[in-house]
Design an enzyme around this catalytic site. Sequence first.
Site, PDB file in Angstrom:
ATOM      1  CB  CYS A 267      32.179 -29.743 -31.083  1.00  0.00           C
ATOM      2  SG  CYS A 267      33.180 -30.563 -29.860  1.00  0.00           S
ATOM      3  CE  LYS A 270      36.656 -26.505 -30.469  1.00  0.00           C
ATOM      4  NZ  LYS A 270      37.684 -27.329 -31.019  1.00  0.00           N
TER       5      LYS A 270
END
Length: 441
Positions: A267, A270
């Site tokens: 997470c 990105k």
Amino acid sequence: MKNIAVIGAGYVGLVLAACLSELGENVICVDKDKRKLEKLKKCKVHFYEQELSELIKKNMKDKKLEFSECTDYAVRKSEIIYIAVGTPSKDDGSVELKFVYDAITDIANSMNGYKIIVNKSTVPVGTGTKLKETIKKRLKERGKKYEFDVVSNPEFLREGSAVYDFMNPDRIVIGTNSERARKVIRAVYNAFDNKKVPFIFTNNESAELIKYTSNCFLAMKIAYINEIANLCEKVGANIQHVANGIGKDHRINSKYLQPGPGFGGSCFPKDNLALVRIAKEYGEEVSIVDQVIKSNEKQKLRMILKITNIMGKNLVDKKIAILGLTFKPNTSDMRESSSLVIIPKLIDCGAYIQVFDPEGIDEAKKYFNGLEHSIKYCGDEFEAVSGVDAVIILTEWEKFRNLDLELLRKNMKGQYFFDLRNVYERDQVEKCDFSYIGVGK
Ligand code: UDX
């Protein structure tokens, strides 16, 4: 009891499906990967996540959870359909939405009445509205006039404690302009009423932005404390005292102030890239987030310097033990882990690496394909340190917090102890004839 479909049996989808069934709903979890489904039907999860297998087993046995490869079957049977598919980064940092659009098309093809489509996947701001348009168009092509609503309901689960996080949320964000959908989705989470969980009702766009803003804020805290840790090393301060000193200010709070070898996972890296990209598309700049990305990349490289400054740039004939490969403890996930940068760089310098990770070895082998001649995968920490010149703690697994330091030292040739997660106190380690190197102290 509601009938709910969950599209996607990845980290988020599986936890969601298992937890919703645990809350009493009837859940069908759909995935196109047949091999994954075969395993799941036998209650076997294809990755390690605490409590998850047990929850799946229990709810499958109680017939509240089933797995299927047929989206059509799941959509027809359910009023609520959660989308929990992957949204990986493309090479240019933008978000790959193919899987979300595939799911939405499948849903629109199978709709047979009013449906609430709840998006859990992390998507760029404005996607909820685009999904509505896609469904409308497809229904028109099918000649159907079914009503539907799209709700943005981001997840804030941490890998390694995802089941706990789902059952103990800090808040639940429900983004939609539809009063009807808001009421139904609010009721899905009635089980949390005794925990006094705050609900944030908003539109789709704000909900989508809450997810990015939250993750990027946490990543920024880590990048900030990492940079301050680096400064501590220069000025003779101790980052643990500094972090403690600022964390006691409740406006700052002490969470996400652990310095280390840089953040990883599926997470933070990105979502930082995606937020920069989203802002750019709207002609705005989130320069702080841009800097966080750069700072995190530098932090990983800084760890190499830390090692080579002490052991020398030429590591030929040097053996190094790495304890921990995954991007954080309690997961088998290697995505964006600092180990993926640090290990190949050490090998480039000539080192031979002996690694141990409680859950990540199988995953790691896929990532380090081609480096077999320079990496030995070990069965425990003692095998990993056998005959090495240095040991590096890269992931703070619980079992690395209570190492038998004397025994460890006896098994090693050299004395270097790189504690890149600040698990130990210097005195405690140096007492056992080690040279201790932490981060920011
Ligand atoms: C994160 C968010 O926390 C979660 O809300 C979101 O849904 C998904 O992304 P996750 O990636 O599972 O969760 O892990 P997290 O525990 O947040 O850690 C992310 C990375 O930051 C790890 O590499 C971890 O080692 C690192 N980290 C975390 C630090 O270096 N220091 C800290 O103080 C905290």
